[in-house]
Design a protein around this motif. Structure first.
Motif, PDB file in Angstrom:
ATOM      1  N   THR A 112      67.916 -37.545  78.286  1.00 10.39           N
ATOM      2  CA  THR A 112      67.445 -36.070  78.154  1.00 10.39           C
ATOM      3  C   THR A 112      68.357 -35.082  78.242  1.00 10.39           C
ATOM      4  N   GLY A 113      69.554 -35.326  78.939  1.00 16.74           N
ATOM      5  CA  GLY A 113      70.673 -34.272  78.849  1.00 16.74           C
ATOM      6  C   GLY A 113      70.478 -33.769  80.446  1.00 16.74           C
ATOM      7  N   ALA A 114      69.658 -34.474  81.153  1.00 19.41           N
ATOM      8  CA  ALA A 114      69.429 -33.643  82.500  1.00 19.41           C
ATOM      9  C   ALA A 114      70.751 -34.125  83.399  1.00 19.41           C
ATOM     10  N   TYR A 115      71.483 -35.174  83.031  1.00 15.85           N
ATOM     11  CA  TYR A 115      72.738 -35.500  83.820  1.00 15.85           C
ATOM     12  C   TYR A 115      73.442 -34.409  83.890  1.00 15.85           C
ATOM     13  N   LYS A 116      73.494 -33.489  83.013  1.00 12.98           N
ATOM     14  CA  LYS A 116      74.379 -32.306  83.134  1.00 12.98           C
ATOM     15  C   LYS A 116      74.128 -31.219  84.624  1.00 12.98           C
ATOM     16  N   ASP A 117      72.947 -31.422  84.475  1.00 10.11           N
ATOM     17  CA  ASP A 117      72.303 -30.624  85.825  1.00 10.11           C
ATOM     18  C   ASP A 117      72.298 -31.349  87.090  1.00 10.11           C
ATOM     19  N   LEU A 118      72.519 -32.606  86.883  1.00  7.75           N
ATOM     20  CA  LEU A 118      72.459 -33.432  88.007  1.00  7.75           C
ATOM     21  C   LEU A 118      74.110 -33.810  88.433  1.00  7.75           C
ATOM     22  N   LYS A 119      74.915 -33.209  87.576  1.00  3.93           N
ATOM     23  CA  LYS A 119      76.436 -33.280  87.593  1.00  3.93           C
ATOM     24  C   LYS A 119      77.038 -34.571  87.588  1.00  3.93           C
ATOM     25  N   TRP A 120      76.277 -35.407  86.776  1.00  7.02           N
ATOM     26  CA  TRP A 120      76.938 -36.782  86.629  1.00  7.02           C
ATOM     27  C   TRP A 120      78.016 -36.902  85.629  1.00  7.02           C
ATOM     28  N   PRO A 121      79.018 -37.883  85.777  1.00  9.52           N
ATOM     29  CA  PRO A 121      79.880 -37.761  84.788  1.00  9.52           C
ATOM     30  C   PRO A 121      79.510 -37.867  83.493  1.00  9.52           C
ATOM     31  N   GLN A 122      80.434 -37.478  82.198  1.00 11.04           N
ATOM     32  CA  GLN A 122      80.299 -37.602  81.064  1.00 11.04           C
ATOM     33  C   GLN A 122      80.271 -39.054  80.460  1.00 11.04           C
ATOM     34  N   TRP A 123      81.209 -39.888  81.212  1.00 11.29           N
ATOM     35  CA  TRP A 123      81.267 -41.350  80.732  1.00 11.29           C
ATOM     36  C   TRP A 123      79.948 -41.944  80.980  1.00 11.29           C
ATOM     37  N   VAL A 124      79.432 -41.790  81.989  1.00 11.84           N
ATOM     38  CA  VAL A 124      77.966 -42.313  82.059  1.00 11.84           C
ATOM     39  C   VAL A 124      76.938 -41.943  80.944  1.00 11.84           C
ATOM     40  N   ALA A 125      76.879 -40.895  80.533  1.00 11.90           N
ATOM     41  CA  ALA A 125      76.026 -40.352  79.303  1.00 11.90           C
ATOM     42  C   ALA A 125      76.496 -41.218  78.413  1.00 11.90           C
ATOM     43  N   ASP A 126      77.741 -41.200  78.036  1.00 12.76           N
ATOM     44  CA  ASP A 126      78.438 -41.810  76.668  1.00 12.76           C
ATOM     45  C   ASP A 126      78.132 -43.250  76.738  1.00 12.76           C
ATOM     46  N   GLN A 127      78.168 -44.149  77.699  1.00 16.78           N
ATOM     47  CA  GLN A 127      77.762 -45.309  78.080  1.00 16.78           C
ATOM     48  C   GLN A 127      76.538 -45.894  77.397  1.00 16.78           C
ATOM     49  N   ARG A 128      75.710 -45.034  77.316  1.00 21.47           N
ATOM     50  CA  ARG A 128      74.073 -45.187  77.163  1.00 21.47           C
ATOM     51  C   ARG A 128      74.025 -45.820  75.860  1.00 21.47           C
ATOM     52  N   ILE A 129      74.820 -45.601  74.799  1.00 18.29           N
ATOM     53  CA  ILE A 129      74.763 -46.260  73.561  1.00 18.29           C
ATOM     54  C   ILE A 129      75.913 -46.993  73.360  1.00 18.29           C
ATOM     55  N   SER A 130      76.293 -47.867  74.479  1.00 14.30           N
ATOM     56  CA  SER A 130      77.452 -48.829  74.347  1.00 14.30           C
ATOM     57  C   SER A 130      76.999 -50.221  74.850  1.00 14.30           C
ATOM     58  N   TRP A 131      77.864 -51.367  74.795  1.00 12.81           N
ATOM     59  CA  TRP A 131      77.365 -52.550  75.285  1.00 12.81           C
ATOM     60  C   TRP A 131      76.753 -52.719  76.555  1.00 12.81           C
ATOM     61  N   HIS A 132      77.142 -51.626  77.396  1.00  9.87           N
ATOM     62  CA  HIS A 132      76.535 -51.600  78.812  1.00  9.87           C
ATOM     63  C   HIS A 132      75.459 -50.618  79.031  1.00  9.87           C
ATOM     64  N   GLY A 133      75.049 -50.048  77.862  1.00  8.55           N
ATOM     65  CA  GLY A 133      73.845 -49.012  77.846  1.00  8.55           C
ATOM     66  C   GLY A 133      72.703 -49.355  77.383  1.00  8.55           C
ATOM     67  N   VAL A 134      71.493 -48.885  77.846  1.00  5.19           N
ATOM     68  CA  VAL A 134      70.182 -49.036  77.550  1.00  5.19           C
ATOM     69  C   VAL A 134      69.640 -49.075  76.174  1.00  5.19           C
ATOM     70  N   ASP A 135      70.703 -48.177  75.409  1.00  7.74           N
ATOM     71  CA  ASP A 135      69.864 -47.807  73.916  1.00  7.74           C
ATOM     72  C   ASP A 135      70.756 -48.975  72.925  1.00  7.74           C
ATOM     73  N   TYR A 136      71.854 -49.712  73.624  1.00  4.11           N
ATOM     74  CA  TYR A 136      72.496 -50.567  72.757  1.00  4.11           C
ATOM     75  C   TYR A 136      72.813 -51.841  73.522  1.00  4.11           C
ATOM     76  N   MET A 137      72.002 -52.530  74.213  1.00  2.00           N
ATOM     77  CA  MET A 137      72.317 -53.465  75.172  1.00  2.00           C
ATOM     78  C   MET A 137      72.881 -54.621  74.750  1.00  2.00           C
ATOM     79  N   TYR A 138      74.222 -54.940  75.066  1.00  5.77           N
ATOM     80  CA  TYR A 138      74.974 -56.148  74.366  1.00  5.77           C
ATOM     81  C   TYR A 138      75.177 -56.022  72.920  1.00  5.77           C
ATOM     82  N   HIS A 139      75.042 -54.834  72.583  1.00  3.75           N
ATOM     83  CA  HIS A 139      75.176 -54.386  71.001  1.00  3.75           C
ATOM     84  C   HIS A 139      73.807 -55.057  70.125  1.00  3.75           C
ATOM     85  N   SER A 140      72.824 -55.062  71.095  1.00  4.84           N
ATOM     86  CA  SER A 140      71.615 -55.346  70.317  1.00  4.84           C
ATOM     87  C   SER A 140      70.439 -54.479  70.393  1.00  4.84           C
ATOM     88  N   ASN A 141      69.431 -54.659  69.637  1.00  2.00           N
ATOM     89  CA  ASN A 141      68.278 -53.539  69.828  1.00  2.00           C
ATOM     90  C   ASN A 141      67.039 -54.381  70.503  1.00  2.00           C
TER      91      ASN A 141
END
Length: 470
Positions: free
Chosen positions: A213-242
């Motif tokens: 949602t982008g709320a991480y900016k208000d929560l002051k999380w690091p950008q790398w955490v948001a970027d990882q969401r669509i990576s191998w270890h992110g919930v939107d592309y888990m282990y490069h699968s759907n």
């Protein structure tokens, strides 16, 4: 080698699992439909230590820390490729010298190692790397034996471990190290458990949607955490699968049931032999696992679900059951704990301490006021930066290196979900400064100010070769 102290040489069983997070057990209530009767019984008759941490949330470094009693920067197996430097002493070697029979069964995986027998074990059964869930090949004391007919690795290792116990020299004390492949990714449950939790779902964590949602900016999380969401270890592309997150969790939990059965089998044998009252039984995970927290899966990061591990301890001869001590312990404490119960003096190069005094109610026992953490950036998984961290009973400070991003500070008492990063809070600057300084003090004190790089040659993605292999 150190000379043994004069003390009863207690039998010890150490059961290690892979990627089992600290609260995925039936008795914790985290997953209401997950049933782990043998883990529950172990906690009920012994102790559950809910604040058990690893020093590095990754297979090889954590396993090396368990076996050596040292931090990653000390033993230098800093990732899953870094080879054993050849100068390490594993705590079972001290047990062997003190007259113990020592048996290792299962996953070794310290650096990019094969399946050959290692020092410290009178009996050895292992496999290369991660191994496989079905039809494995085991290296048994130097001879490879292939198993077919849908042989399941968790059951096989348990059967062999109990058989070794049954055939042991009963005039000598024993140390059993049962090291499961489960519940590592590529989850495959035993056939008897497949489908048991089909269609079940978990409650998504409070921080699941923030990076989306982008709320991480208000929560002051690091950008790398948001970027990882669509990576191998992110919930939107888990282990490069759907695949659906809930389906993966079901596979994970069904695979865990085989481990629970394994605990039951070992405990049943000890009881049959009259050893269950006096034997020290320790169950632990090599690192935790995220299931959607901060939009992440898997491990490596310093958030609670990644760095915390299950730690169950039972020994009625030493302490009464039903304990849930809140003191912080770490994986570097396993070696000192086992050595203390074996009557073997702890080597000076092991910074950990025995946690038995915590369980026996020894008020004079030193309480750990903080735990330290380190993780070194990996070529194959560049999504997660190098991490150094410190955690006290109230605060957690996370410091990143090699990335242009913000650090993190959480008040764990008031924010157990680690949702609100206080790193920029004017009232918390002294805390952040003192914790950052403490991390450097720790690294300097333990010779960790230099990252221990290893000579590995990269030919193509995912293909490492060591210097002595070419």
């Amino acid at each position: 080698m150190e000379k043994p102290l004069k003390k009863k040489q207690r039998n010890v069983v150490f059961i290690l699992t892979d990627d089992h997070r600290y609260d995925y057990m039936g008795f914790t209530g985290k997953v209401p439909w997950l049933k782990t009767p043998n883990m529950d019984k172990l906690a009920r008759e012994g102790a559950y230590l809910p604040n058990a941490f690893v020093t590095t949330s990754l297979c090889s470094p954590s396993r090396a820390s368990i076996l050596t009693g040292q931090f990653s920067h000390m033993h230098t197996i800093v990732d899953n490729q870094a080879p054993d430097p050849g100068n390490l002493t594993y705590f079972p070697q001290y047990l062997q010298k003190a007259g113990y029979q020592t048996g290792f069964f299962g996953k070794w995986h310290m650096g990019d190692h094969g399946d050959e027998p290692q020092p410290g074990f009178t009996h050895w059964e292992s496999f290369p790397g991660q191994g496989v869930y079905y039809n494995p090949t085991l290296n048994i004391n130097g001879e490879r034996v292939a198993y077919k007919d849908s042989t399941y690795i968790t059951d096989l290792l348990t059967e062999h471990a109990v058989d070794w116990l049954d055939k042991r020299d009963k005039s000598k004390p024993f140390f059993l190290y049962l090291s499961h492949k489960a519940v590592h990714a590529g989850f495959k449950p035993a056939r008897r458990h497949k489908g048991m939790y089909k269609g079940k779902k978990i409650s998504l964590p409070a921080t699941y949607d923030q990076t989306k949602t982008g709320a991480y900016k208000d929560l002051k999380w690091p950008q790398w955490v948001a970027d990882q969401r669509i990576s191998w270890h992110g919930v939107d592309y888990m282990y490069h699968s759907n695949r659906d997150l809930h389906e993966l969790v079901v596979d994970y939990c069904e695979t865990l049931l085989g481990v629970d059965d394994s605990i039951g089998t070992v405990m049943e044998y000890l009881k049959k032999e009259g050893l269950d009252e006096s034997t020290l039984v320790i169950y632990m995970g090599d690192n935790g696992f995220s299931w959607g927290e901060h939009g992440l899966i898997d491990k490596r990061h310093f958030y609670e679900e990644s760095v915390k591990v299950p730690l169950l301890v039972r020994c009625p001869e030493l302490f009464e059951g039903g304990k849930t001590p809140q003191q912080m312990v770490q994986n570097i404490d396993i070696g000192p704990t086992v050595l203390a119960e074996a009557g073997v003096k702890q080597p000076e190069n092991m910074p950990g301490v025995s946690f038995i005094p915590i369980l026996t109610g020894d008020g004079q026992a030193p309480a750990r006021k903080e735990v330290f953490y380190e993780y070194y950036w990996e070529y194959d998984f560049p999504m997660t930066p190098t991490v150094f961290g410190m955690r006290t009973d109230q605060y957690k400070y996370i410091k990143y290196q090699g990335i242009w991003d913000r650090n993190e500070l959480y008040d764990l008492r008031n924010d157990p979900d680690e949702m609100y990063n206080l790193i920029a809070d004017p009232d918390k600057q002294e805390i952040a400064k003192s914790m950052s300084s403490a991390i450097y003090d720790w690294l300097e004190r333990t010779n960790g100010m230099n990252i221990p790089l290893k000579r590995t040659v990269k030919y193509r993605f995912g293909d490492y070769k060591h210097k002595n292999e070419h």
